[in-house]
Motif scaffolding. Structure first.
Motif, short mmCIF file in Angstrom:
data_model
loop_
_atom_site.label_atom_id
_atom_site.label_comp_id
_atom_site.label_asym_id
_atom_site.label_seq_id
_atom_site.Cartn_x
_atom_site.Cartn_y
_atom_site.Cartn_z
N MET A 12 -16.59 4.74 4.87
CA MET A 12 -16.64 4.62 3.42
C MET A 12 -15.26 4.35 2.85
N ALA A 13 -14.24 5.04 3.39
CA ALA A 13 -12.86 4.79 2.96
C ALA A 13 -12.46 3.36 3.27
N ALA A 14 -12.90 2.85 4.43
CA ALA A 14 -12.59 1.46 4.79
C ALA A 14 -13.20 0.49 3.79
N ALA A 15 -14.44 0.76 3.35
CA ALA A 15 -15.09 -0.12 2.37
C ALA A 15 -14.30 -0.15 1.07
N VAL A 16 -13.81 1.02 0.63
CA VAL A 16 -13.03 1.09 -0.61
C VAL A 16 -11.71 0.33 -0.45
N CYS A 17 -11.03 0.53 0.67
CA CYS A 17 -9.73 -0.12 0.89
C CYS A 17 -9.88 -1.62 1.08
N PHE A 18 -10.93 -2.05 1.78
CA PHE A 18 -11.18 -3.49 1.92
C PHE A 18 -11.44 -4.12 0.54
N ALA A 19 -12.18 -3.39 -0.31
CA ALA A 19 -12.43 -3.90 -1.66
C ALA A 19 -11.12 -4.07 -2.42
N ALA A 20 -10.23 -3.08 -2.31
CA ALA A 20 -8.93 -3.19 -2.97
C ALA A 20 -8.15 -4.38 -2.42
N SER A 21 -8.21 -4.59 -1.11
CA SER A 21 -7.52 -5.73 -0.50
C SER A 21 -8.04 -7.05 -1.05
N ILE A 27 2.98 -5.69 10.20
CA ILE A 27 4.21 -4.95 9.90
C ILE A 27 3.89 -3.53 9.45
N GLY A 28 2.87 -3.38 8.61
CA GLY A 28 2.49 -2.06 8.13
C GLY A 28 1.98 -1.15 9.23
N LEU A 29 1.28 -1.73 10.20
CA LEU A 29 0.72 -0.93 11.30
C LEU A 29 1.76 -0.58 12.36
N ALA A 30 2.83 -1.38 12.46
CA ALA A 30 3.79 -1.23 13.56
C ALA A 30 4.36 0.19 13.68
N LEU A 89 -0.76 -3.05 2.15
CA LEU A 89 -0.98 -1.61 2.26
C LEU A 89 -2.47 -1.28 2.26
N ALA A 90 -3.23 -1.88 1.32
CA ALA A 90 -4.66 -1.60 1.24
C ALA A 90 -5.37 -2.03 2.52
N HIS A 91 -5.02 -3.21 3.04
CA HIS A 91 -5.69 -3.72 4.23
C HIS A 91 -5.30 -2.92 5.47
N THR A 92 -4.05 -2.45 5.51
CA THR A 92 -3.62 -1.61 6.63
C THR A 92 -4.44 -0.33 6.69
N LEU A 93 -4.58 0.35 5.55
CA LEU A 93 -5.39 1.57 5.51
C LEU A 93 -6.84 1.26 5.88
N ALA A 102 6.63 -17.05 -6.00
CA ALA A 102 6.66 -16.93 -7.46
C ALA A 102 6.98 -15.48 -7.83
N PRO A 103 7.53 -15.25 -9.02
CA PRO A 103 7.85 -13.88 -9.45
C PRO A 103 6.62 -12.98 -9.44
N GLY A 104 6.76 -11.81 -8.86
CA GLY A 104 5.68 -10.84 -8.84
C GLY A 104 4.70 -10.98 -7.70
N VAL A 105 4.72 -12.13 -7.01
CA VAL A 105 3.74 -12.36 -5.95
C VAL A 105 3.98 -11.45 -4.76
N LEU A 106 5.24 -11.20 -4.43
CA LEU A 106 5.53 -10.34 -3.28
C LEU A 106 4.98 -8.93 -3.48
N ARG A 107 4.98 -8.44 -4.72
CA ARG A 107 4.40 -7.12 -4.99
C ARG A 107 2.90 -7.13 -4.72
N LEU A 108 2.25 -8.22 -5.09
CA LEU A 108 0.81 -8.33 -4.82
C LEU A 108 0.54 -8.39 -3.32
N TYR A 109 1.37 -9.16 -2.60
CA TYR A 109 1.21 -9.23 -1.15
C TYR A 109 1.44 -7.86 -0.51
N ALA A 110 2.43 -7.13 -1.01
CA ALA A 110 2.70 -5.80 -0.47
C ALA A 110 1.54 -4.85 -0.76
N GLY A 111 0.98 -4.92 -1.96
CA GLY A 111 -0.18 -4.09 -2.29
C GLY A 111 -1.37 -4.41 -1.42
N ARG A 112 -1.60 -5.70 -1.19
CA ARG A 112 -2.71 -6.07 -0.33
C ARG A 112 -2.47 -5.62 1.11
#
Length: 301
Positions: free
Chosen positions: A165-174, A200-203, A87-91, A75-85
């Motif tokens: 602590m950074a992991a907790a913040v990034c997991f929350a964003a994910s 892919i982000g970690l590669a 990135l957050a989950h990779t960090l 759906a339109p805009g969904v790929l941006r959400l997947y990309a944001g997630r």
């Protein structure tokens, strides 16, 4: 906390409290096994490389289903959400692997309890869910619990603590990204896209820091992927079997198992302040979960 927010509302007829407690107990033991293996592997492998291998095994487990899950477009805009997630989950996973190799298992577990509190705060700020008094109080109490665990100024707060602590913040964003994308996407597709995007982000980062890896290390990281999958499966079964007010307090036992693991396997001293701080955090989460469950039931009625 996205899992908690999306958990089904159970009635007295459909609730199975004992099964819910047992499933949540199995989930906690599985996640403690994940923590213990990563702690055992230590710092021999860079955090990004360990995380990439773990998610690589996850993608292999999902490979037979990926084709059917990704077929049909987005759906339109969904790929941006997947990309944001992604990135957050990779960090988040890089920070988590870094922390787990450097701080005691019990401390990492206790700090990780901040994640659902941060999700509640993010949901209020980003999705307009409102900051009711119960949320504000739970967040404040949980932060007090984090201070008890860390005790800044009384002892050294290391890079591992900051990473967790950074992991907790990034997991929350994910999880917040997942909550938004799950409005239009199936749960299976959300999980598959998360595993694929994180791999892919970690590669490139893993390639940059890559060091030789042994078959034993590969086997241990395959076990990490397996235990993590089992842990999420058991958690889902617990949510479907019993109300959150029943299953959520069982999460505190994960800190008990982590403390025993650290003491018996890694010769880590038992820190009463870590147990106290973890109890304060999980207590705040449990009360908030119970209150939100009651509120949802009233709204449904």
């Amino acid at each position: 906390m996205s899992d908690l927010a999306d958990a089904p509302v159970l009635t007295a007829e459909t609730s199975r409290p004992l099964q819910g407690v047992l499933w949540m107990l199995a989930s906690g033991l599985s996640f403690v096994a994940v923590n213990g293996i990563v702690r055992y592997l230590g710092t021999d492998l860079p955090a990004a490389q360990s995380a990439f291998i773990r998610f690589g095994f996850g993608v292999l487990l999902l490979a037979p289903m990926l084709g059917s899950l990704l077929r049909g477009g987005f759906a339109p805009g969904v790929l941006r959400l997947y990309a944001g997630r992604g990135l957050a989950h990779t960090l988040a996973v890089v920070c988590w692997f870094y922390a787990m190799a450097r701080i005691p298992v019990a401390e990492a577990t206790a700090i990780g309890y901040l994640n659902p509190v941060l999700v509640a705060l993010g949901a209020a700020l980003l999705f307009g869910e409102g900051l009711a008094a119960r949320r504000v109080l739970a967040i404040a109490v949980a932060l007090v619990g984090a201070v008890i665990v860390l005790r800044p100024g009384v002892r050294e707060v290391t890079g591992g603590h900051y990473a967790q602590m950074a992991a907790a913040v990034c997991f929350a964003a994910s999880y917040l990204f997942a909550k938004e994308v799950s409005r239009t996407e199936s749960a299976a597709r959300v999980v598959a896209m998360m595993s694929l995007s994180v791999a892919i982000g970690l590669a490139p980062v893993a390639w940059w820091v890559w060091v030789p890896v042994t078959l034993a290390q590969l086997a241990w990281l395959a076990l990490v992927a397996g235990f993590a999958t089992v842990g999420h499966f058991c958690m889902t079964k617990a949510f479907r079997a019993a109300p959150l007010a029943v299953t959520q307090p069982v999460v505190f036992l994960q800190l008990v198992w982590a403390t025993l693991l650290g003491t018996l396997v890694f010769d880590e001293a038992v820190d009463g302040f870590v147990l106290l701080g973890g109890a304060v955090i999980i207590g705040a989460i449990s009360v908030l979960t119970w209150r939100e469950t009651v509120a949802r039931r009233r709204a449904s009625a």
